[in-house]
Design an enzyme around this catalytic site. Structure first.
Site, short mmCIF file in Angstrom:
data_model
loop_
_atom_site.label_atom_id
_atom_site.label_comp_id
_atom_site.label_asym_id
_atom_site.label_seq_id
_atom_site.Cartn_x
_atom_site.Cartn_y
_atom_site.Cartn_z
N VAL A 1 1.22 -3.78 3.75
CA VAL A 1 1.30 -4.96 4.45
C VAL A 1 2.49 -5.87 4.34
O VAL A 1 2.73 -6.93 4.82
CB VAL A 1 0.23 -5.79 4.18
N TYR B 1 -4.19 2.98 7.84
CA TYR B 1 -5.55 2.13 8.13
C TYR B 1 -6.13 2.68 9.28
O TYR B 1 -6.39 3.96 9.10
CB TYR B 1 -4.95 0.66 8.48
N TYR C 1 -3.54 -2.54 -10.47
CA TYR C 1 -3.50 -2.47 -9.06
C TYR C 1 -2.71 -3.38 -8.55
O TYR C 1 -1.79 -2.95 -7.50
CB TYR C 1 -4.87 -2.18 -8.62
N LYS D 1 0.44 3.54 -3.00
CA LYS D 1 -0.93 4.14 -3.24
C LYS D 1 -0.25 5.60 -3.21
O LYS D 1 -1.25 6.54 -3.92
CB LYS D 1 -1.98 3.91 -2.04
N SER E 1 0.63 -1.29 0.00
CA SER E 1 0.01 0.12 -0.01
C SER E 1 0.80 1.25 0.00
O SER E 1 0.29 2.36 -0.26
CB SER E 1 -0.96 0.24 1.28
N1 GLU Z 1 -2.21 -5.32 -2.18
C1 GLU Z 1 -2.98 -5.32 -0.85
C2 GLU Z 1 -4.30 -5.43 -0.95
O1 GLU Z 1 -5.08 -4.84 -1.85
C3 GLU Z 1 -2.50 -3.94 -0.21
C4 GLU Z 1 -2.57 -4.11 1.30
C5 GLU Z 1 -1.86 -3.09 2.12
O2 GLU Z 1 -0.62 -2.95 1.99
O3 GLU Z 1 -2.58 -2.20 2.80
O4 GLU Z 1 -4.77 -6.11 -0.05
#
Ligand code: GLU
Length: 303
Positions: free
Chosen positions: A257, A239, A188, A66, A63
């Protein structure tokens, strides 16, 4: 500031910590990582680099990507972005779907999965070769052509990313996804599967600490864009633990994650940590502890 001494002390304390959290396993390929890894790297305002531990080893940034797709989409379409994704913390885990339905397919912010899918859709619409051009954007900022996607991780997530499929179809049902769900998800899953080291991460995220300019001082973002992206990192980057991170650490940042965290103090430094074990909210356990120690020991935070 004695950054090297401080990073060494933090890495030493991490090496003595027994409870290292739990490695993410819902993306099968991520579960193969050794939870004994720990690294912390920092670039200061003069471009001087400091590091301790496993800072040259690549891991799945997940993430953290992002923020980077957000920066490219913001460059491409400017404030029109905010018509399609909001800027409020969600207070929910990163992959929750319920808010999406209540809020008619407008994701709460670009750093939860739903928001990142809308950002991915924008890039798929505006770039001719989205995966290649996004990768080149990152490589150029870092000045490092060795950065690449880990195709095994991307494939692993494609097979198991049912919640992301669900979110994408829900957003599509509200008319907030222009492209085919498969194309958006393919992009993604690749962005999440970018494989980078702490050293490479601080080089890319340096622009958020350096008024939009990379280490070579080439401009990528305007100051106004950096201000907005840093604000989103502070309020939405961890989060449903963004409040706790601001409280304990006091820096804008983003976790993934894969166990990575990047954080920065504008005009002072950019720092990255990696420790694969996560806490209950999905943030790197030792990474969060390390950054709390960094801002405490240096006396530097945005507050
Ligand atoms: N590729 C992971 C998902 O979509 C990213 C999650 C993360 O790092 O928060 O679940």
């Amino acid at each position: 500031m004695q950054y090297q001494k401080i990073l060494n002390a933090i890495a030493f304390e991490a090496s003595k910590t027994e409870n290292r959290g739990v490695v993410a396993s819902y993306i099968p390929e991520l579960s193969n990582i050794d939870d004994g890894k720990f690294g912390i790297a920092l670039l200061d305002e003069h471009g001087d680099f400091f590091a301790s531990g496993d800072t040259e080893e690549s891991f799945s940034i997940q993430s953290i990507s992002k923020v980077l797709t957000l920066s490219l989409a913001f460059k491409l379409i400017g404030d029109d972005l905010w018509e399609r994704v909001d800027v409020e913390p969600s207070g929910d885990p990163f992959n929750h779907l319920s808010l999406l339905e209540h809020e008619n397919g407008i994701p709460r912010n670009p750093l939860i999965n739903a928001g990142a899918l809308v950002v991915a859709d924008i890039l798929v619409s505006h770039l001719r070769h989205p995966k290649q051009e996004f990768l080149e954007y990152i490589r150029k900022i870092a000045g490092d052509t060795s950065i690449d996607y880990d195709l095994k991780v991307a494939g692993s997530e494609k097979k198991t990313g049912f919640k992301n499929y669900a979110a994408a179809y829900l957003i599509k049902s509200y008319g907030n996804l222009e492209n085919d769900v498969e194309d958006v998800l393919d992009f993604y899953f690749h962005q999440c599967a970018l494989s980078m080291s702490c050293h490479q991460l601080v080089k890319v995220f340096y622009m958020f600490a350096n008024r939009g300019k990379c280490l070579e001082h080439n401009p990528y973002l305007t100051l106004a864009q950096v201000k907005r992206i840093n604000a989103i990192m502070l309020t939405c980057g961890f989060y449903d633990e963004a409040g706790e991170f601001a409280f304990e650490v006091g820096l804008p940042g983003k976790s993934g994650v894969g166990g990575g965290i990047v954080a920065l103090l504008p005009e002072k430094f950019c720092v990255a940590t990696w420790s694969p074990g996560l806490n209950l909210k999905g943030n790197s356990k030792l990474g969060m502890e390390a950054l709390e120690k960094l801002t405490t020991k240096t006396g530097l935070s945005i507050f």
